[in-house]
Design a protein around this motif. Structure first.
Motif, PDB file in Angstrom:
ATOM      1  N   UNK A 145       0.749  -1.290  -0.032  1.00 41.31           N
ATOM      2  CA  UNK A 145      -0.157  -0.069   0.058  1.00 41.31           C
ATOM      3  C   UNK A 145       0.818   1.190   0.032  1.00 41.31           C
ATOM      4  N   UNK A 146       1.785   1.195   0.787  1.00 43.23           N
ATOM      5  CA  UNK A 146       3.010   2.202   0.789  1.00 43.23           C
ATOM      6  C   UNK A 146       3.584   2.494  -0.614  1.00 43.23           C
ATOM      7  N   UNK A 147       3.767   1.350  -1.231  1.00 46.23           N
ATOM      8  CA  UNK A 147       4.541   1.441  -2.467  1.00 46.23           C
ATOM      9  C   UNK A 147       3.368   1.822  -3.688  1.00 46.23           C
ATOM     10  N   UNK A 148       2.214   1.720  -3.623  1.00 50.53           N
ATOM     11  CA  UNK A 148       1.008   1.977  -4.337  1.00 50.53           C
ATOM     12  C   UNK A 148       0.990   3.709  -4.287  1.00 50.53           C
ATOM     13  N   UNK A 149       0.912   3.974  -3.083  1.00 48.02           N
ATOM     14  CA  UNK A 149       0.678   5.577  -2.773  1.00 48.02           C
ATOM     15  C   UNK A 149       2.019   6.284  -3.228  1.00 48.02           C
ATOM     16  N   UNK A 150       3.175   5.673  -3.152  1.00 44.56           N
ATOM     17  CA  UNK A 150       4.567   6.477  -3.323  1.00 44.56           C
ATOM     18  C   UNK A 150       4.523   6.608  -4.917  1.00 44.56           C
ATOM     19  N   UNK A 173       1.442  13.353  -0.103  1.00 42.15           N
ATOM     20  CA  UNK A 173       0.061  12.520   0.573  1.00 42.15           C
ATOM     21  C   UNK A 173      -0.007  11.198   0.927  1.00 42.15           C
ATOM     22  N   UNK A 174       1.091  10.343   0.661  1.00 38.24           N
ATOM     23  CA  UNK A 174       0.997   9.000   0.762  1.00 38.24           C
ATOM     24  C   UNK A 174       0.906   8.583   2.172  1.00 38.24           C
ATOM     25  N   UNK A 175       1.956   9.263   3.031  1.00 39.36           N
ATOM     26  CA  UNK A 175       1.481   8.802   4.445  1.00 39.36           C
ATOM     27  C   UNK A 175       0.050   9.095   4.990  1.00 39.36           C
ATOM     28  N   UNK A 176      -0.623  10.190   4.587  1.00 44.89           N
ATOM     29  CA  UNK A 176      -1.705  10.462   5.105  1.00 44.89           C
ATOM     30  C   UNK A 176      -2.840   9.426   4.494  1.00 44.89           C
ATOM     31  N   UNK A 177      -2.733   9.337   3.285  1.00 48.29           N
ATOM     32  CA  UNK A 177      -3.471   8.217   2.519  1.00 48.29           C
ATOM     33  C   UNK A 177      -3.260   6.756   3.015  1.00 48.29           C
ATOM     34  N   UNK A 178      -2.141   6.536   3.309  1.00 47.22           N
ATOM     35  CA  UNK A 178      -1.874   5.108   4.073  1.00 47.22           C
ATOM     36  C   UNK A 178      -2.321   5.095   5.312  1.00 47.22           C
ATOM     37  N   UNK A 179      -2.366   6.269   6.155  1.00 42.97           N
ATOM     38  CA  UNK A 179      -3.217   6.362   7.424  1.00 42.97           C
ATOM     39  C   UNK A 179      -4.404   6.036   7.615  1.00 42.97           C
TER      40      UNK A 179
END
Length: 158
Positions: free
Chosen positions: A39-44, A51-57
């Motif tokens: 999921x982190x790689x997807x948003x990265x 915003x990848x950290x916020x979306x992951x949270x």
């Protein structure tokens, strides 16, 4: 000037190594760690621009994965890989949506309204493939490390 560029590259590689080690030694099941990294790689890879950290949270509340692995997995996007990932996403998207606009690093933001759909389609596909790749590689690596640790006779005697 060379030393500044060299230091930037060294810092990026150092942070990548730290992120990898956080994933490698994370707690939780292999599935939770791999899902978090994916999921982190997807948003990265997806062009969220920080915003990848916020979306992951936000997704953590739904899927319950390893959040440290997700934040570390988002490091796949950095100043060295972002231009490549944007270009790749645009190229993949242009296979599905035909456009006359050429992707140019100097003025890509000026043509964003016209090529936005192409970039979103391409980014979705590239991000999904990268997420699946990271999931299976991370799951295999974590399971292998745990199996080696469990079968190591030196570790058992301590």
């Amino acid at each position: 000037m060379k030393s500044v560029k060299r230091n930037l590259v060294i810092n990026i590689f150092r942070k990548a190594k730290i992120s990898f080690m956080k994933i490698y030694y994370a707690r939780g099941s292999a599935h939770e760690i791999a899902l978090g990294a994916a999921i982190g790689a997807f948003w990265g890879v997806f062009p969220t621009f920080g915003l990848s950290t916020i979306l992951s949270l936000l997704l953590y509340k739904i899927f319950r994965f390893n959040i440290v692995a997700a934040i570390s997995g988002a490091f796949i996007s950095n100043p060295l890989t972002s231009p490549f990932l944007l270009m790749l996403s645009y190229k993949v998207g242009s296979y599905f949506i035909k456009t006359d606009i050429q992707f140019d690093y100097d003025n890509w933001y000026k043509n964003l309204p016209q090529m936005g759909y192409v970039l979103i389609i391409g980014s979705t596909i590239v991000s999904s493939v990268m997420g699946l790749f990271v999931y299976y590689i991370t799951k295999y690596t974590v399971e292998r490390r745990r199996n080696l640790k469990a079968n190591n006779p030196i570790q058992k005697t301590k």
